[in-house]
Write an enzyme that holds these catalytic residues in place. Structure first.
Site, PDB file in Angstrom:
ATOM      1  N   SER B 150       0.838  -1.194   0.000  1.00 36.01           N
ATOM      2  CA  SER B 150       0.000   0.000   0.000  1.00 36.01           C
ATOM      3  C   SER B 150       0.879   1.253   0.000  1.00 36.01           C
ATOM      4  O   SER B 150       1.641   1.456  -0.942  1.00 36.01           O
ATOM      5  CB  SER B 150      -0.961  -0.057   1.197  1.00 36.01           C
ATOM      6  OG  SER B 150      -1.995   0.877   1.044  1.00 36.01           O
ATOM      7  N   ASP B 226     -10.188  -5.613  -3.120  1.00 38.57           N
ATOM      8  CA  ASP B 226      -9.561  -4.591  -2.277  1.00 38.57           C
ATOM      9  C   ASP B 226     -10.396  -3.312  -2.328  1.00 38.57           C
ATOM     10  O   ASP B 226     -10.520  -2.675  -3.373  1.00 38.57           O
ATOM     11  CB  ASP B 226      -8.138  -4.359  -2.818  1.00 38.57           C
ATOM     12  CG  ASP B 226      -7.328  -3.371  -1.998  1.00 38.57           C
ATOM     13  OD1 ASP B 226      -7.910  -2.410  -1.462  1.00 38.57           O
ATOM     14  OD2 ASP B 226      -6.099  -3.559  -1.928  1.00 38.57           O
ATOM     15  N   HIS B 261      -7.333  -6.002   1.049  1.00 38.29           N
ATOM     16  CA  HIS B 261      -6.138  -5.175   1.296  1.00 38.29           C
ATOM     17  C   HIS B 261      -5.386  -5.629   2.552  1.00 38.29           C
ATOM     18  O   HIS B 261      -4.419  -4.998   2.946  1.00 38.29           O
ATOM     19  CB  HIS B 261      -6.599  -3.720   1.472  1.00 38.29           C
ATOM     20  CG  HIS B 261      -5.534  -2.684   1.241  1.00 38.29           C
ATOM     21  ND1 HIS B 261      -5.011  -2.416  -0.004  1.00 38.29           N
ATOM     22  CD2 HIS B 261      -4.890  -1.836   2.101  1.00 38.29           C
ATOM     23  CE1 HIS B 261      -4.098  -1.451   0.090  1.00 38.29           C
ATOM     24  NE2 HIS B 261      -4.007  -1.084   1.358  1.00 38.29           N
TER      25      HIS B 261
END
Lengths: 290, 290
Positions: B150, B226, B261
């Site tokens: 991320s 996600d 995620h």
């Protein structure tokens, strides 16, 4: 449907289901996680293993940090991660210590008020979840194992010996193997069962093994750097000695040099434990005959 | 010694060192984790990979939940898990949002006051840790990779392209691949770098790839489930398109069906990423030549 699926999380090709349900045994809502490997389907009900967590934990710790899913996916077995105690109603003092009350249910049915009203984690595991989960999910009701860590290792060993027809395989990480003789166990058992230590024996792996008639083939890992082992909270040697005296040669304790009590320890040996269970759950030849 | 070892935790046959040090670049104490595989010794300095974590994280998340140690031990590589921002001194509002300030350092050197005084995570990684760690631990200073998740995926991609002689391998999980064009990146970059979007380009993987002259062989995993991908915070297609236009064919984005995620996603593909890095770090034949 008894269970509500709050979330479905892909993991190692399978699915981790975050479940909640209104527990009839506990009398209140309970949360748990169920990992279904990619092989599981309505047409292919898979073997499954309870993972019983330790003090302070919920059903999330093993799922997030134990790395059982990697080996479970490879071997086509499911894992159930229950909570470690009822969460409501609350009792005075139930969160004063990390080792009694909330997140410290010890996988027994309390007999002493007020905990006796709801702290029925043994029945919750071996009756309610054991029966309800295969009705709604692709789990083989005849192929169930149990493993656990610390307080949950105590849970795994004792539930296996107390309900020998229910579980086909058992293993433990750093179990509290003789709770009647350690501070943790004495505090919990006196609080849940009363002060008569005779009443504790039915919930103590080292006592149970003395009269256990089934076959015992259990893998136990204990870290030599485990602070709680060194404090005498775990006492795996007591179990080993009692098992040998009773003629149970299958109690295999591996002392892992320098490993501690954490999930780093559990994750390192998670695949070994899954493979131990698979020997009894997947290969029909090796099923334990009671 | 620059680093103080606060704890040594066995993990998959190696050792996770919980380190702290007084960072000269940041100007305050910083904590990090270093995983040394069993192969590492003074006589055998091993390749190593930075794992840069995402928003809200510390150096613990990847170590506890990422499952990198299993594959790192198998392949004989070390992993460094730095923190995600300075922790002191505090600035007004530095914890108002999860996406700016504390635990959101974006692996850049801030140029806007007050953050410019201490938020120098780029120099912290590529100068201070990069140089200091191999002096004290058995890490090969010539074999360093970088990966991240991320915000840390953004960090891995940009640090690799900004410092091409420093890193031999790169990969990312769900990276913020075009921060200038997403809410997260715009908030962070305007706060750290000011409102002139031209100043952001030097820290945006999609912009950097347009003029990058080195070889780019990067493994990127993104889950189609996600929520942040679906919100347009990650924009991996922007990077992919820009890379192709610039003639970089080695940007491999794998869209993983339904994955989210979380660290469940990271753990599932952790071994693939380690093996990707090993191709460039361990096998001399495959070393990238700039």
């Amino acid at each position: 449907m008894s269970f509500e699926t709050k979330a479905t999380v892909p993991s190692f090709g399978g699915r981790l289901l975050k479940l909640s349900h209104s527990s009839a045994v506990i009398g209140s809502p309970m949360a748990l996680n169920l990992y279904l490997p990619p092989q599981a389907s309505d047409a292919n009900k898979v073997p499954w293993i309870f993972y019983l967590a330790g003090l302070t934990c919920t059903g999330d710790n093993g799922a997030e940090k134990g790395f059982f899913q990697a080996a479970a996916a490879q071997n086509g077995v499911a894992i159930v991660y229950p909570d470690t105690s009822p969460r409501e109603p609350r009792y005075d003092g139930d969160d004063e210590g990390y080792d009694f009350g909330r997140a410290a249910g010890y996988y027994i049915n309390a007999t002493k008020a007020p905990y006796s009203a709801t702290y029925k984690m043994e029945s919750y595991i071996v009756e309610e979840l054991y029966t309800a989960l295969p009705k709604e999910f692709p789990l083989d009701p005849a192929k169930v194992g149990v493993m656990g860590h610390s307080m949950g290792g105590h849970g795994a060993l004792t539930l296996y010996m107390k309900h020998p027809k229910k579980f086909k395989s058992v293993s433990a990480f750093a179990p509290i193997a003789n709770p009647s003789n350690c501070h943790w166990g004495q505090k919990a058992f006196s609080g849940y069962l009363g002060d008569n230590a005779d009443d504790w024996k039915a919930h103590d792996a080292t006592e149970l093994v003395k009269t256990f008639k089934g076959k015992l083939d259990v893998l136990i890992d204990v870290g030599t750097g485990d602070a709680f082992y060194k404090q005498g909270q775990l006492l795996p040697e007591h179990l080993e000695t009692a098992a040998k005296k009773a003629g149970h040669e299958g109690v295999k304790i591996r002392f892992q040099k320098d490993y501690d009590h954490s999930y780093y320890f559990i994750a390192t040996f998670a695949a070994d434990h899954i493979e131990h269970h698979v020997r009894f759950l997947v290969s029909q030849d090796n099923l334990i005959d009671f």
